[in-house]
Design a protein around this motif. Structure first.
Motif, PDB file in Angstrom:
ATOM      1  N   LEU A   1       0.833  -1.204   0.000  1.00  0.00           N
ATOM      2  CA  LEU A   1       0.000   0.000   0.000  1.00  0.00           C
ATOM      3  C   LEU A   1       0.869   1.257   0.000  1.00  0.00           C
ATOM      4  O   LEU A   1       0.568   2.229  -0.702  1.00  0.00           O
ATOM      5  CB  LEU A   1      -0.928  -0.007   1.211  1.00  0.00           C
ATOM      6  N   ILE A   2       1.945   1.223   0.764  1.00  0.00           N
ATOM      7  CA  ILE A   2       2.893   2.352   0.762  1.00  0.00           C
ATOM      8  C   ILE A   2       3.497   2.514  -0.629  1.00  0.00           C
ATOM      9  O   ILE A   2       3.628   3.630  -1.140  1.00  0.00           O
ATOM     10  CB  ILE A   2       3.976   2.146   1.843  1.00  0.00           C
ATOM     11  N   TRP A   3       3.867   1.401  -1.254  1.00  0.00           N
ATOM     12  CA  TRP A   3       4.409   1.480  -2.609  1.00  0.00           C
ATOM     13  C   TRP A   3       3.374   2.000  -3.600  1.00  0.00           C
ATOM     14  O   TRP A   3       3.728   2.677  -4.561  1.00  0.00           O
ATOM     15  CB  TRP A   3       4.913   0.115  -3.057  1.00  0.00           C
ATOM     16  N   ASP A   4       2.100   1.688  -3.385  1.00  0.00           N
ATOM     17  CA  ASP A   4       1.052   2.171  -4.287  1.00  0.00           C
ATOM     18  C   ASP A   4       0.915   3.690  -4.247  1.00  0.00           C
ATOM     19  O   ASP A   4       0.409   4.285  -5.199  1.00  0.00           O
ATOM     20  CB  ASP A   4      -0.295   1.535  -3.944  1.00  0.00           C
ATOM     21  N   THR A   5       1.357   4.315  -3.165  1.00  0.00           N
ATOM     22  CA  THR A   5       1.314   5.775  -3.082  1.00  0.00           C
ATOM     23  C   THR A   5       2.519   6.413  -3.766  1.00  0.00           C
ATOM     24  O   THR A   5       2.611   7.638  -3.811  1.00  0.00           O
ATOM     25  CB  THR A   5       1.262   6.243  -1.619  1.00  0.00           C
ATOM     26  N   GLY A   6       3.441   5.589  -4.272  1.00  0.00           N
ATOM     27  CA  GLY A   6       4.625   6.107  -4.948  1.00  0.00           C
ATOM     28  C   GLY A   6       5.791   6.359  -4.004  1.00  0.00           C
ATOM     29  O   GLY A   6       6.791   6.949  -4.407  1.00  0.00           O
ATOM     30  N   ARG A   7       5.684   5.913  -2.768  1.00  0.00           N
ATOM     31  CA  ARG A   7       6.762   6.117  -1.796  1.00  0.00           C
ATOM     32  C   ARG A   7       7.472   4.802  -1.518  1.00  0.00           C
ATOM     33  O   ARG A   7       6.937   3.729  -1.739  1.00  0.00           O
ATOM     34  CB  ARG A   7       6.184   6.667  -0.496  1.00  0.00           C
ATOM     35  N   GLY A   8       8.684   4.899  -0.986  1.00  0.00           N
ATOM     36  CA  GLY A   8       9.419   3.727  -0.523  1.00  0.00           C
ATOM     37  C   GLY A   8      10.114   2.928  -1.597  1.00  0.00           C
ATOM     38  O   GLY A   8      10.438   1.767  -1.374  1.00  0.00           O
ATOM     39  N   PHE A   9      10.384   3.523  -2.741  1.00  0.00           N
ATOM     40  CA  PHE A   9      11.026   2.785  -3.818  1.00  0.00           C
ATOM     41  C   PHE A   9      12.550   2.930  -3.834  1.00  0.00           C
ATOM     42  O   PHE A   9      13.213   2.242  -4.600  1.00  0.00           O
ATOM     43  CB  PHE A   9      10.467   3.211  -5.180  1.00  0.00           C
ATOM     44  N   GLY A  10      13.092   3.813  -3.014  1.00  0.00           N
ATOM     45  CA  GLY A  10      14.542   3.935  -2.950  1.00  0.00           C
ATOM     46  C   GLY A  10      15.142   2.685  -2.324  1.00  0.00           C
ATOM     47  O   GLY A  10      14.483   1.968  -1.578  1.00  0.00           O
ATOM     48  N   PRO A  11      16.416   2.403  -2.607  1.00  0.00           N
ATOM     49  CA  PRO A  11      17.031   1.185  -2.073  1.00  0.00           C
ATOM     50  C   PRO A  11      16.985   1.112  -0.548  1.00  0.00           C
ATOM     51  O   PRO A  11      16.681   0.056   0.007  1.00  0.00           O
ATOM     52  CB  PRO A  11      18.476   1.262  -2.575  1.00  0.00           C
ATOM     53  N   ALA A  12      17.252   2.214   0.117  1.00  0.00           N
ATOM     54  CA  ALA A  12      17.237   2.206   1.585  1.00  0.00           C
ATOM     55  C   ALA A  12      15.825   2.022   2.120  1.00  0.00           C
ATOM     56  O   ALA A  12      15.607   1.262   3.084  1.00  0.00           O
ATOM     57  CB  ALA A  12      17.834   3.506   2.116  1.00  0.00           C
TER      58      ALA A  12
END
Length: 136
Positions: free
Chosen positions: A93-104
Motif C-alpha cells: 500500500l505504501i508502494w502504491d502511493t509512490g513512496r518507498g522505492f529507494g534502495p534504503a
C-alpha cells in the motif's frame, strides 16, 4: 508461401537463476506463500465455527486438536502468516502511493515487515497465554 520458421534464435527470458536473490524478492515469494497458507488456515477457522454451531461434542474434538502440540504449531504458523501477510500488504500500500522505492526505503520496509511479523506474533501469543492462564 511465406517462410514461418525463424532462423535466428530468440533469447530466453531471465529466470530466478539469473538474478541475485534480494531480500525484497524473498519477501515477495513469502507474501505469496503466506497468502496460500491463509487459505488453509481459514478452512481450520471454518471448521472451528462449524463445530461451535454443531454442539459440545464436535466443539470438544476441535478444541482437542487445537490444544495439542501439533494444533498449537499450526495456530502459531497461521497467526504469523496472517500478521506477515497483513504487514506485506501495508508495505505494498505504501508502494502504491509512490513512496518507498529507494534502495534504503525498500530494505527498511522489508526488514520492518520481518521484524514486525515475528514480534507481533510473539506478542499476541504471550498476551494470549497470560490472559488465558497458560497451557491447559
Amino acid at each position: 508461401m511465406a517462410n514461418t520458421r525463424r532462423t535466428v534464435e530468440r533469447p530466453l527470458s531471465p529466470h530466478l537463476s539469473i538474478y541475485r536473490p534480494m531480500l525484497t524478492m524473498m519477501m515477495s515469494i513469502t507474501h505469496r506463500i503466506t497468502g496460500a497458507a491463509l487459505f488453509f488456515g481459514t478452512l481450520l477457522l471454518a471448521w472451528w465455527l462449524l463445530a461451535a454451531a454443531s454442539g459440545p461434542t464436535a466443539y470438544s474434538k476441535v478444541q482437542a486438536f487445537t490444544g495439542s502440540i501439533f494444533g498449537m504449531l499450526i495456530l502459531f504458523g497461521y497467526t504469523w502468516a496472517l500478521i506477515h501477510h497483513m504487514l506485506g500488504g501495508i508495505r505494498h500500500l505504501i508502494w502504491d502511493t509512490g513512496r518507498g522505492f529507494g534502495p534504503a526505503e525498500r530494505e527498511w520496509l522489508t526488514l520492518a515487515t520481518i521484524v514486525g511479523s515475528v514480534g507481533l506474533t510473539l506478542l499476541i501469543w504471550i498476551v494470549g497465554f497470560v490472559f488465558m492462564g497458560g497451557v491447559r
